[in-house]
Design a protein around this motif. Structure first.
Motif, PDB file in Angstrom:
ATOM      1  N   ALA A   1      13.469  12.342 -33.746  1.00 58.34           N
ATOM      2  CA  ALA A   1      14.938  11.236 -33.217  1.00 58.34           C
ATOM      3  C   ALA A   1      14.882   9.803 -34.668  1.00 58.34           C
ATOM      4  CB  ALA A   1      14.019  11.034 -32.279  1.00 58.34           C
ATOM      5  N   ALA A   2      14.040  10.132 -35.045  1.00 52.69           N
ATOM      6  CA  ALA A   2      13.940   8.740 -35.520  1.00 52.69           C
ATOM      7  C   ALA A   2      13.162   8.568 -37.128  1.00 52.69           C
ATOM      8  CB  ALA A   2      13.556   7.265 -35.049  1.00 52.69           C
ATOM      9  N   LEU A   3      14.011   8.532 -38.232  1.00 48.51           N
ATOM     10  CA  LEU A   3      13.023   8.381 -39.502  1.00 48.51           C
ATOM     11  C   LEU A   3      13.028   7.128 -39.995  1.00 48.51           C
ATOM     12  CD1 LEU A   3      10.995  10.357 -41.013  1.00 48.51           C
ATOM     13  CD2 LEU A   3      13.272  11.644 -41.687  1.00 48.51           C
ATOM     14  N   SER A   4      12.515   6.426 -40.595  1.00 49.74           N
ATOM     15  CA  SER A   4      12.517   5.222 -41.800  1.00 49.74           C
ATOM     16  C   SER A   4      11.963   5.184 -42.608  1.00 49.74           C
ATOM     17  CB  SER A   4      11.812   4.103 -41.337  1.00 49.74           C
ATOM     18  OG  SER A   4      11.704   2.870 -41.443  1.00 49.74           O
ATOM     19  N   VAL A   5      11.988   6.070 -44.171  1.00 53.83           N
ATOM     20  CA  VAL A   5      11.724   5.631 -45.444  1.00 53.83           C
ATOM     21  C   VAL A   5      12.288   4.643 -46.005  1.00 53.83           C
ATOM     22  CG1 VAL A   5      11.252   8.297 -44.682  1.00 53.83           C
ATOM     23  CG2 VAL A   5      13.509   6.881 -46.177  1.00 53.83           C
ATOM     24  N   PRO A   6      10.659   5.376 -47.568  1.00 54.83           N
ATOM     25  CA  PRO A   6      11.535   3.825 -47.861  1.00 54.83           C
ATOM     26  C   PRO A   6      12.463   4.044 -49.795  1.00 54.83           C
ATOM     27  CG  PRO A   6       9.383   4.758 -48.526  1.00 54.83           C
ATOM     28  CD  PRO A   6       9.420   5.251 -47.296  1.00 54.83           C
ATOM     29  N   GLU A   7      12.813   3.684 -50.025  1.00 55.80           N
ATOM     30  CA  GLU A   7      13.936   4.112 -50.892  1.00 55.80           C
ATOM     31  C   GLU A   7      13.988   5.196 -52.060  1.00 55.80           C
ATOM     32  OE1 GLU A   7      16.457   0.601 -53.162  1.00 55.80           O
ATOM     33  OE2 GLU A   7      17.647   2.213 -54.017  1.00 55.80           O
ATOM     34  N   GLY A   8      14.480   5.786 -52.243  1.00 55.72           N
ATOM     35  CA  GLY A   8      13.487   6.766 -53.352  1.00 55.72           C
ATOM     36  C   GLY A   8      13.072   8.165 -52.921  1.00 55.72           C
ATOM     37  N   GLU A   9      12.980   8.471 -51.654  1.00 50.28           N
ATOM     38  CA  GLU A   9      11.738   9.167 -50.943  1.00 50.28           C
ATOM     39  C   GLU A   9      12.565  10.384 -50.887  1.00 50.28           C
ATOM     40  OE1 GLU A   9       8.259   7.432 -48.566  1.00 50.28           O
ATOM     41  OE2 GLU A   9       8.821   9.450 -47.088  1.00 50.28           O
ATOM     42  N   ASN A  10      12.022  11.189 -51.089  1.00 48.37           N
ATOM     43  CA  ASN A  10      12.858  12.689 -50.494  1.00 48.37           C
ATOM     44  C   ASN A  10      12.604  12.714 -49.025  1.00 48.37           C
ATOM     45  OD1 ASN A  10      13.866  13.227 -54.147  1.00 48.37           O
ATOM     46  ND2 ASN A  10      11.457  13.875 -53.887  1.00 48.37           N
ATOM     47  N   LEU A  11      13.426  13.454 -48.763  1.00 51.73           N
ATOM     48  CA  LEU A  11      13.476  13.797 -47.176  1.00 51.73           C
ATOM     49  C   LEU A  11      13.430  14.561 -46.252  1.00 51.73           C
ATOM     50  CD1 LEU A  11      15.594  12.653 -44.542  1.00 51.73           C
ATOM     51  CD2 LEU A  11      14.969  10.478 -46.369  1.00 51.73           C
ATOM     52  N   VAL A  12      13.345  15.224 -45.753  1.00 51.00           N
ATOM     53  CA  VAL A  12      13.485  16.896 -44.591  1.00 51.00           C
ATOM     54  C   VAL A  12      14.294  16.420 -42.884  1.00 51.00           C
ATOM     55  CG1 VAL A  12      13.060  18.971 -44.128  1.00 51.00           C
ATOM     56  CG2 VAL A  12      12.526  18.440 -46.745  1.00 51.00           C
ATOM     57  N   LEU A  13      15.130  16.781 -42.627  1.00 54.38           N
ATOM     58  CA  LEU A  13      15.171  16.672 -41.689  1.00 54.38           C
ATOM     59  C   LEU A  13      15.247  18.407 -40.616  1.00 54.38           C
ATOM     60  CD1 LEU A  13      18.320  14.048 -41.897  1.00 54.38           C
ATOM     61  CD2 LEU A  13      15.790  14.165 -41.167  1.00 54.38           C
ATOM     62  N   ASN A  14      14.783  17.834 -39.985  1.00 56.90           N
ATOM     63  CA  ASN A  14      14.943  19.674 -39.200  1.00 56.90           C
ATOM     64  C   ASN A  14      15.956  19.661 -38.028  1.00 56.90           C
ATOM     65  OD1 ASN A  14      12.330  20.100 -40.482  1.00 56.90           O
ATOM     66  ND2 ASN A  14      11.642  18.620 -39.623  1.00 56.90           N
ATOM     67  N   CYS A  15      16.221  21.093 -37.310  1.00 56.43           N
ATOM     68  CA  CYS A  15      17.622  21.227 -36.444  1.00 56.43           C
ATOM     69  C   CYS A  15      17.094  23.044 -36.080  1.00 56.43           C
ATOM     70  CB  CYS A  15      18.842  21.298 -36.919  1.00 56.43           C
ATOM     71  SG  CYS A  15      19.755  21.838 -36.010  1.00 56.43           S
ATOM     72  N   SER A  16      16.271  23.364 -34.934  1.00 54.03           N
ATOM     73  CA  SER A  16      16.339  23.766 -34.612  1.00 54.03           C
ATOM     74  C   SER A  16      17.293  24.801 -33.277  1.00 54.03           C
ATOM     75  CB  SER A  16      15.021  24.731 -33.859  1.00 54.03           C
ATOM     76  OG  SER A  16      14.188  23.581 -32.865  1.00 54.03           O
ATOM     77  N   PHE A  17      17.524  26.172 -33.224  1.00 54.80           N
ATOM     78  CA  PHE A  17      18.261  26.289 -32.428  1.00 54.80           C
ATOM     79  C   PHE A  17      17.785  27.674 -31.654  1.00 54.80           C
ATOM     80  CE2 PHE A  17      19.428  29.891 -34.949  1.00 54.80           C
ATOM     81  CZ  PHE A  17      19.511  28.722 -36.176  1.00 54.80           C
ATOM     82  N   THR A  18      18.106  27.993 -30.141  1.00 56.51           N
ATOM     83  CA  THR A  18      17.062  29.099 -29.781  1.00 56.51           C
ATOM     84  C   THR A  18      18.041  30.546 -29.609  1.00 56.51           C
ATOM     85  OG1 THR A  18      18.259  27.955 -27.487  1.00 56.51           O
ATOM     86  CG2 THR A  18      16.520  27.583 -27.704  1.00 56.51           C
ATOM     87  N   ASP A  19      18.778  30.429 -29.772  1.00 57.17           N
ATOM     88  CA  ASP A  19      19.653  32.367 -30.223  1.00 57.17           C
ATOM     89  C   ASP A  19      20.599  31.723 -31.138  1.00 57.17           C
ATOM     90  OD1 ASP A  19      22.531  33.460 -27.842  1.00 57.17           O
ATOM     91  OD2 ASP A  19      20.900  34.109 -29.682  1.00 57.17           O
ATOM     92  N   SER A  20      20.115  32.987 -32.085  1.00 56.11           N
ATOM     93  CA  SER A  20      19.681  33.054 -33.474  1.00 56.11           C
ATOM     94  C   SER A  20      21.239  33.599 -33.562  1.00 56.11           C
ATOM     95  CB  SER A  20      18.711  33.693 -34.261  1.00 56.11           C
ATOM     96  OG  SER A  20      18.652  35.371 -33.321  1.00 56.11           O
ATOM     97  N   ALA A  21      22.209  34.460 -32.855  1.00 59.32           N
ATOM     98  CA  ALA A  21      23.489  35.092 -32.600  1.00 59.32           C
ATOM     99  C   ALA A  21      24.537  33.347 -32.681  1.00 59.32           C
ATOM    100  CB  ALA A  21      23.878  35.757 -32.048  1.00 59.32           C
ATOM    101  N   ILE A  22      24.310  33.345 -34.314  1.00 58.52           N
ATOM    102  CA  ILE A  22      25.544  31.921 -34.455  1.00 58.52           C
ATOM    103  C   ILE A  22      26.273  32.193 -35.714  1.00 58.52           C
ATOM    104  CG2 ILE A  22      23.704  30.642 -33.300  1.00 58.52           C
ATOM    105  CD1 ILE A  22      23.467  29.556 -36.547  1.00 58.52           C
ATOM    106  N   TYR A  23      27.792  31.991 -35.540  1.00 60.51           N
ATOM    107  CA  TYR A  23      28.584  32.272 -36.200  1.00 60.51           C
ATOM    108  C   TYR A  23      28.138  31.336 -37.350  1.00 60.51           C
ATOM    109  CZ  TYR A  23      30.970  34.981 -33.146  1.00 60.51           C
ATOM    110  OH  TYR A  23      31.645  35.775 -32.064  1.00 60.51           O
ATOM    111  N   ASN A  24      28.311  29.546 -37.746  1.00 63.96           N
ATOM    112  CA  ASN A  24      27.487  29.133 -38.597  1.00 63.96           C
ATOM    113  C   ASN A  24      26.640  27.634 -38.699  1.00 63.96           C
ATOM    114  OD1 ASN A  24      29.752  27.502 -37.419  1.00 63.96           O
ATOM    115  ND2 ASN A  24      30.931  28.629 -37.947  1.00 63.96           N
ATOM    116  N   LEU A  25      26.722  27.503 -39.069  1.00 66.59           N
ATOM    117  CA  LEU A  25      25.653  25.597 -38.329  1.00 66.59           C
ATOM    118  C   LEU A  25      26.134  24.573 -39.421  1.00 66.59           C
ATOM    119  CD1 LEU A  25      22.427  24.667 -38.108  1.00 66.59           C
ATOM    120  CD2 LEU A  25      23.196  23.566 -39.531  1.00 66.59           C
TER     121      LEU A  25
END
Lengths: 111, 115
Positions: free
Chosen positions: A9-33
């Motif tokens: 929900a929240a993330l604090s990182v130092p400058e220069g760091e590589n980071l990953v944000l995650n998103c999950s969805f329950t129904d795989s029948a999607i058109y786009n994200l």
């Protein structure tokens, strides 16, 4: 019913760091994200749109991936900068014209 | 003006007032949307218009009345609102509603406070 969850929900990182944000969805029948950025009290800025037939999209330091079968997308930010501080939202389009948004990840990049 | 613009940016209204929010897109798009963003809740889709025709009404109370006179303009007419309607109202547009042209572009929003 489609649900979209963003972790963390929240993330604090130092400058220069590589980071990953995650998103999950329950129904795989999607058109786009679509991934968006929102600065406090402002509208949304589109970052990347991944069609259901695609696996990833890249724009500058941003790379978004999509795995429909597992119901997941990630937003990778390379070499983070203080200007990247914002809330990042993912949104899934499914049948009809409905777009379902996640609650967002608040990112703070410390100088 | 470029992109999607919204006026006013801030609005304070009493529960008995009638006001309107305006959205204009300068992108040549055919589809327009109204969203509501309440504190600590995900964005909620309210209405979708395609070529001035409403194609989605997401169970929105009748005190919110949308109007789309042409493909560039979208209004949200407000009357007898409740304090819980206080939120950021966002307008968006997309080229059309087909999958490959569905990328949405948002305006800056109108911050509405109902007293």
């Amino acid at each position: 019913k489609q649900e979209v969850t963003q972790i963390p929900a929240a993330l604090s990182v130092p400058e220069g760091e590589n980071l990953v944000l995650n998103c999950s969805f329950t129904d795989s029948a999607i058109y786009n994200l679509q991934w968006f950025r929102q600065d406090p009290g402002k509208g949304l800025t589109s970052l990347l749109l991944i069609q259901s037939s695609q696996r990833e999209q890249t724009s500058g330091r941003l790379n978004a991936s999509l795995d429909k079968s597992s119901g997941r997308s990630t937003l990778y930010i390379a070499a983070s900068q203080p200007g990247d501080s914002a809330t990042y939202l993912c949104a899934v389009r499914r049948g009809g014209f409905k777009t379902i948004f996640g609650a967002g990840t608040r990112l703070f990049v410390k100088a | 003006e470029t992109g999607v613009t919204q006026t006013p940016r801030h609005l304070v209204m009493g529960m008995t007032n009638k006001k309107s929010l305006k959205c204009e897109q300068h992108l040549g798009h055919n589809a327009m949307y109204w969203y509501k963003q309440s504190a600590k809740k995900p964005l909620e889709l309210m209405f979708v218009y395609s070529l001035e025709e409403r194609v989605e009404n997401n169970s929105v109370p009748s005190r919110f009345s949308p109007e789309c006179p042409n493909s560039s303009h979208l209004f949200l007419h407000l009357h007898t609102l409740q304090p819980e309607d206080s939120a950021l109202y966002l307008c968006a547009s997309s080229q059309d509603l087909r999958e490959v042209h569905y990328e949405q572009y948002f305006g800056p929003g109108t911050r509405l406070t109902v007293t």
